[in-house]
Design a protein around this motif. Sequence first.
Motif, mmCIF file in Angstrom:
data_model
loop_
_atom_site.group_PDB
_atom_site.id
_atom_site.type_symbol
_atom_site.label_atom_id
_atom_site.label_comp_id
_atom_site.label_asym_id
_atom_site.label_seq_id
_atom_site.Cartn_x
_atom_site.Cartn_y
_atom_site.Cartn_z
ATOM 1 N N GLU A 173 -73.404 -24.780 -4.995
ATOM 2 C CA GLU A 173 -74.751 -24.420 -4.533
ATOM 3 C C GLU A 173 -75.008 -22.930 -4.697
ATOM 4 O OE1 GLU A 173 -76.568 -26.451 -0.800
ATOM 5 O OE2 GLU A 173 -74.401 -26.784 -0.715
ATOM 6 N N ARG A 174 -73.994 -22.136 -4.365
ATOM 7 C CA ARG A 174 -74.138 -20.682 -4.485
ATOM 8 C C ARG A 174 -74.385 -20.283 -5.930
ATOM 9 N NH1 ARG A 174 -69.926 -19.706 -0.901
ATOM 10 N NH2 ARG A 174 -68.555 -18.903 -2.528
ATOM 11 N N ILE A 175 -73.639 -20.899 -6.833
ATOM 12 C CA ILE A 175 -73.782 -20.554 -8.253
ATOM 13 C C ILE A 175 -75.175 -20.934 -8.750
ATOM 14 C CG2 ILE A 175 -72.976 -21.129 -10.580
ATOM 15 C CD1 ILE A 175 -70.159 -21.380 -9.304
ATOM 16 N N ILE A 176 -75.608 -22.146 -8.381
ATOM 17 C CA ILE A 176 -76.942 -22.589 -8.796
ATOM 18 C C ILE A 176 -78.000 -21.639 -8.271
ATOM 19 C CG2 ILE A 176 -78.675 -24.406 -8.510
ATOM 20 C CD1 ILE A 176 -76.370 -26.425 -8.562
ATOM 21 N N ARG A 177 -77.816 -21.227 -7.024
ATOM 22 C CA ARG A 177 -78.797 -20.321 -6.423
ATOM 23 C C ARG A 177 -78.863 -19.010 -7.195
ATOM 24 N NH1 ARG A 177 -78.131 -19.636 -0.216
ATOM 25 N NH2 ARG A 177 -78.699 -21.827 -0.349
ATOM 26 N N ILE A 178 -77.703 -18.469 -7.533
ATOM 27 C CA ILE A 178 -77.666 -17.200 -8.261
ATOM 28 C C ILE A 178 -78.352 -17.344 -9.616
ATOM 29 C CG2 ILE A 178 -76.117 -15.584 -9.451
ATOM 30 C CD1 ILE A 178 -74.153 -16.069 -7.070
ATOM 31 N N VAL A 179 -78.066 -18.450 -10.317
ATOM 32 C CA VAL A 179 -78.659 -18.673 -11.637
ATOM 33 C C VAL A 179 -80.177 -18.760 -11.520
ATOM 34 C CG1 VAL A 179 -78.869 -20.347 -13.514
ATOM 35 C CG2 VAL A 179 -76.610 -19.757 -12.607
ATOM 36 N N LEU A 180 -80.655 -19.516 -10.517
ATOM 37 C CA LEU A 180 -82.109 -19.679 -10.361
ATOM 38 C C LEU A 180 -82.779 -18.350 -10.047
ATOM 39 C CD1 LEU A 180 -82.375 -23.044 -8.413
ATOM 40 C CD2 LEU A 180 -83.006 -22.583 -10.777
ATOM 41 N N VAL A 181 -82.185 -17.594 -9.134
ATOM 42 C CA VAL A 181 -82.753 -16.289 -8.791
ATOM 43 C C VAL A 181 -82.794 -15.400 -10.022
ATOM 44 C CG1 VAL A 181 -82.340 -14.171 -7.480
ATOM 45 C CG2 VAL A 181 -82.159 -16.378 -6.344
ATOM 46 N N ALA A 182 -81.732 -15.442 -10.807
ATOM 47 C CA ALA A 182 -81.684 -14.624 -12.017
ATOM 48 C C ALA A 182 -82.798 -15.034 -12.980
ATOM 49 C CB ALA A 182 -80.320 -14.769 -12.682
ATOM 50 N N LEU A 183 -82.999 -16.334 -13.147
ATOM 51 C CA LEU A 183 -84.053 -16.812 -14.050
ATOM 52 C C LEU A 183 -85.422 -16.310 -13.599
ATOM 53 C CD1 LEU A 183 -83.062 -20.500 -14.885
ATOM 54 C CD2 LEU A 183 -83.239 -18.553 -16.445
#
Lengths: 364, 285
Positions: free
Chosen positions: B8-18
């Motif tokens: 979940e943390r990784i997905i969150r970071i990727v989405l925020v980055a996008l």
Amino acid sequence: MAQVEIRNIHKGFKSGAVLSDISLTAETGEIVVVFGPSGAGKTVLLRLIAGVEEPDEGAIFLQGRDVADAPPEARGLGMAFQNFALFPHMSAYDNIASALTARERSPAIIKAKVDNVAKLLKISHVMQHAPRELSNGQKQRTALARALVADPRILLLDDPLRNVDAKLRYEMRLELPSLLKASGSTVLYVTQDYKEAMALGDKIAVLLEGGFVQIATPTEVYRAPATLGVARLFGDPTINVIPAEPSLRDGRSVFDLGGVSLSLPARYAAVAGKSCMLGIRPESIIVEEAPSAESFPVEVVAITPLNEKSVLLLRTYDGREILAAEAGVEQSSRRIGAACARLDADAVLVFDAASGRRIAPVQS
Amino acid sequence: MEHTSRLERIIRIVLVALILIFFLFPIFWIFLMSFQTNEDILRIPPSPFFTPTISNYQALITGKLVSAAGTLDIPFMRNLWNSVLLSSVSVVIALILGVPAAYAFARFKFRLGEDIAFTLLSFRFAPPLLVLLPLSLYFQEIGLTDTYAGLIWVYQLIALPLILWIVRGYFEDISPDIEYAYRIGGHSWWRTFTRIAVPLAGPGIAAAGLLAFIFCWNNFVFALILASADKQPVTVGSLAFVTASGIQYGQIAAAIVLSVTPTLAIALYAQRYLVEGLSLGAVKG
């Protein structure tokens, strides 16, 4: 001279009349409790006195002066709101001091007065906190301190204990009377808790459906309620109401309860033949194991402890359910099942069935 | 605290980055463009590697645009100053007028109150072009064409409704009892307004002021029609970069960077007022 005098006030909103033909006086130093169920118009009444709302008709006199044209800031009173209404952007100290800054210039005097009232209400340690950092009890005390700090001649308290927890409410109920008496102010206190009203009031004004039904001392309101409605509001558990049409026997009015004829005291002879409502306080019903004169058989259906009392739900043989409350009786000695009940006939209140007004006994 | 898994943390970071790339990349690209010559910008394929030049900024600040066709005068700094002046004065006036009006609409029920408030809002519905023609005729008649006062007046069409409606909502959120409590404490109506209502609606006033400033800053057509070169803001002034000898992309990028800076600075400064939730915990229930 009455500190507060309200004459024939009418007030309505779009949704309809809220107060109609309200009159009330409060003398210097008197605590008048305005009591009524929610929606009765208690808060509106205080707001009219505070000048926050304007009456449609009638006049309000504060210290003998007609205040029809006086804005809230010119009425010289203190008020505590039910929702506290603290200023969120000011510290507790500034909240309290705000009631002084308009009239008092000297910071030293302001500080002395605020510190004094804070000490009295035990909130000295949170004076620099913002309202959001205060507990509900501290908020309530801050709001109260703000109302008290300027030593107003007239103090309006709008259900100040409503939003605090039970423990604090109990403590404040004990503390408030002496605090208010010490202030020497004339107090109008709004509540919908009958215990609070009984504990605090020199006088209770019962507001029902937009009008005062009774204005009397707490004892009088309890012992001789003006109407059945008032009787129902005071007392926990609520008063038992038994419809009856007493007949006359041997110069006494006699009514039927649970298959047994019970007689009212001689001074109620005049109610015979009238359609009545009998109000019997739960504590004037005595439950016994063995039958005695004028006792009637009942079945104990449920036993509920209520503070130091226990409340018994009784069912008579004609199916009527009545509540009895007893104090000081060992709870374990009570058993569900058959028992006998007896009335303290002197304590029975008689109301007219049609109007709900109490029928006063005729003293012989 | 909710337990979050590694995934979940990784997905969150990727989405925020996008999201950040989506919104910030154009700004970043324009920032790069502002340091490139027109040739670098128009090179195909585009490349992030170039020799940076400050000639674009130089041209803007000195006001001399050197192009293949010769030297051209651009009053960019004057346009920038005009933008600052027009937007800030407009917002200050709109606040002075709009905040008390918003309070009145929030607190007092008066005849036609809702209608007046709605009429003011409806100025935002109408396309500006619709009012421009009659307005420019009137302005010519009463001598307001090409004056700061005239433009500031017209800018009220943008700023005033915005401030009125946003601030009104904030005033309505303040419990009237808080104000009554202050008045019962002996303070006049005006003191209550300035000491209680305005500070409590502060975040709303800041937000509305900021938005109104950005809207005024970004306005184009009013100034295009109603003002001449020396009164025009940057939005109109940037038209000068479309020259006979081609579009000066480098200078446009530099102009954008310069003209975005003030609004960005104000937004960053006002941010803390916007976030501050003052009303928390003051009123129970």
